[in-house]
Design an enzyme around this catalytic site. Structure first.
Site, PDB file in Angstrom:
ATOM      1  N   TRP A   1       0.878  -1.179   0.000  1.00 36.81           N
ATOM      2  CA  TRP A   1       0.000   0.000   0.000  1.00 36.81           C
ATOM      3  C   TRP A   1       0.905   1.215   0.000  1.00 36.81           C
ATOM      4  CZ3 TRP A   1      -4.403   2.354  -0.725  1.00 36.81           C
ATOM      5  CH2 TRP A   1      -4.906   3.347   0.115  1.00 36.81           C
TER       6      TRP A   1
ATOM      7  N   GLY B   1      -0.582   7.313   1.614  1.00 35.16           N
ATOM      8  CA  GLY B   1      -0.392   8.758   1.737  1.00 35.16           C
ATOM      9  C   GLY B   1      -0.070   9.152   3.165  1.00 35.16           C
TER      10      GLY B   1
ATOM     11  N   ASP C   1      -1.255  14.390   6.973  1.00 39.56           N
ATOM     12  CA  ASP C   1      -1.806  13.763   5.758  1.00 39.56           C
ATOM     13  C   ASP C   1      -3.006  14.590   5.283  1.00 39.56           C
ATOM     14  OD1 ASP C   1      -2.502  11.950   3.782  1.00 39.56           O
ATOM     15  OD2 ASP C   1      -3.447  10.528   5.164  1.00 39.56           O
TER      16      ASP C   1
ATOM     17  N   ARG D   1     -13.153   4.678  -2.904  1.00 38.94           N
ATOM     18  CA  ARG D   1     -13.196   4.683  -1.429  1.00 38.94           C
ATOM     19  C   ARG D   1     -14.240   5.693  -0.968  1.00 38.94           C
ATOM     20  NH1 ARG D   1      -7.816   5.875   2.255  1.00 38.94           N
ATOM     21  NH2 ARG D   1      -8.761   7.132   3.896  1.00 38.94           N
TER      22      ARG D   1
ATOM     23  N   HIS E   1     -14.276   2.805   4.633  1.00 39.42           N
ATOM     24  CA  HIS E   1     -13.393   3.166   5.743  1.00 39.42           C
ATOM     25  C   HIS E   1     -14.226   3.570   6.964  1.00 39.42           C
ATOM     26  CE1 HIS E   1      -9.520   3.672   7.317  1.00 39.42           C
ATOM     27  NE2 HIS E   1      -9.271   4.935   7.044  1.00 39.42           N
TER      28      HIS E   1
HETATM   29  C1  SPV Z   1      -3.366   5.773   4.385  1.00 45.78           C
HETATM   30  O1  SPV Z   1      -2.671   4.865   4.886  1.00 45.78           O
HETATM   31  O2  SPV Z   1      -2.878   6.749   3.827  1.00 45.78           O
HETATM   32  C2  SPV Z   1      -4.836   5.706   4.469  1.00 45.78           C
HETATM   33  C3  SPV Z   1      -5.457   4.972   5.575  1.00 45.78           C
HETATM   34  O3  SPV Z   1      -5.477   6.312   3.637  1.00 45.78           O
HETATM   35  S1  SPV Z   1      -5.896   6.090   6.812  1.00 45.78           S
HETATM   36  O4  SPV Z   1      -4.750   6.868   7.187  1.00 45.78           O
HETATM   37  O5  SPV Z   1      -6.420   5.285   7.928  1.00 45.78           O
HETATM   38  O6  SPV Z   1      -6.973   6.943   6.290  1.00 45.78           O
HETATM   39 MG    MG Z   2      -4.385   7.783   2.665  1.00 45.96          MG
END
Ligand code: SPV
Ligand code: MG
Length: 290
Positions: free
Chosen positions: A40, A43, A54, A155, A186
């Protein structure tokens, strides 16, 4: 066989793939050695690596550069977290082209407005796009991908935004109609019930993806019992594991007044040499340096 085709084959064969977050080529190599089915390109993890929130602060170029570096060091399929797609459907077309070219096997696009707010933060302002506008982005992604096995994952953040299950189902169904290959649902609830209820209520024609960051109790056995979840993404475990090891080691070095104690509790440098494939470098030296 393309990495995307391998990812689809693995999902069909095992019924549930385990995708580990990677924020660097080294973390990707460690995920591959541990036995994950894919990576994965998170972000959240890359933002944390840069020491920023983020919140659409990391550019597409920064994220793509890291994804390319990761793709160059592993054979695992990469699911790219492209947040909101960096703008509207036109930005999505550009992003999907670039991410597929960089080596991604899938993109996840979320139905929030740009700039996004990270999902799990308490009291986060979560604004969602109009359904029709997000459908346009999903359609644009589907029309742009070249490998038919490349996955466009829509998503929905409806549960994160507190809009409830009915709205989440409505959005998810609309995104399937726009051509999404999978739906990522989510949740930030500690109790997995919100996700379990959604999964039981989901009658759509495509399988689900989950990110059990907030509700770690939902393990693979429970997920398999739900029947329509095919992908589990471990969204922030790489950076949290790395940060906890670094934090503890650094604190101990200051407390101990040197590295005399910690050195035996961390990887020996020979193990880093192995991960760097120093044996190949040595073989090349012997062969080519005169
Ligand atoms: C990420 O890992 O960037 C995600 C998951 O999008 S979360 O941070 O839980 O939204
Ligand atoms: Mg993300």
């Amino acid at each position: 066989m393309s990495a995307a085709k391998r990812l689809r084959a693995r999902m069909a064969e095992t019924g549930l793939v385990h995708i580990m977050a990677a924020h660097s080529p080294l973390s990707a190599i460690l995920a591959e050695e541990a036995g994950f089915d894919g990576l994965w390109a998170s972000g959240f993890e890359l933002s944390a690596l840069y020491g920023v929130a983020d919140m659409s602060l990391i550019s597409m170029t920064q994220h793509l550069d890291m994804l390319r570096a990761i793709a160059g060091r592993t054979t695992l399929p990469i699911v790219a977290d492209i947040d909101t797609g960096y703008g509207n459907a036109i930005n999505v077309i550009h992003a999907v082209r670039e991410y597929e070219r960089a080596g991604a096997s899938a993109v996840v696009i979320e139905d929030k407005t740009f700039p996004k707010v990270t999902s799990l933060v308490a009291g986060g302002r979560q604004e969602l796009l109009r359904i029709e506008e997000f459908q346009g982005k999903i359609e644009a992604a589907g029309a742009t991908k070249r490998d038919p096995d490349f996955l466009v994952i829509a998503r929905t953040e409806a549960l994160i935004a507190g809009l409830g299950e009915a709205e989440a189902l409505r959005r998810a169904q609309a995104y399937v109609e726009a051509g999404a290959d999978m739906i990522l649902i989510h949740s930030k609830k500690k109790d997995p019930l919100e996700i379990e209820n959604f999964s039981r209520a989901w009658t759509g024609s495509v399988p689900l993806v989950i990110v059990p960051n907030a509700y770690p109790d939902l393990d693979a056995e429970r997920v398999k019992a739900l029947c329509n979840i095919r992908m589990m993404i471990y969204g922030n475990y790489g950076i949290r594991a790395a940060a906890s090891a670094i934090q503890e080691t650094f604190r101990r070095i200051i407390a101990d007044g040197g590295v005399q104690n910690v050195h035996k509790d961390i990887l020996p440098v020979e193990e880093i040499f192995r991960l760097q494939k120093m044996d190949e470098v040595k073989a090349a030296e012997a062969r080519f340096l005169c």
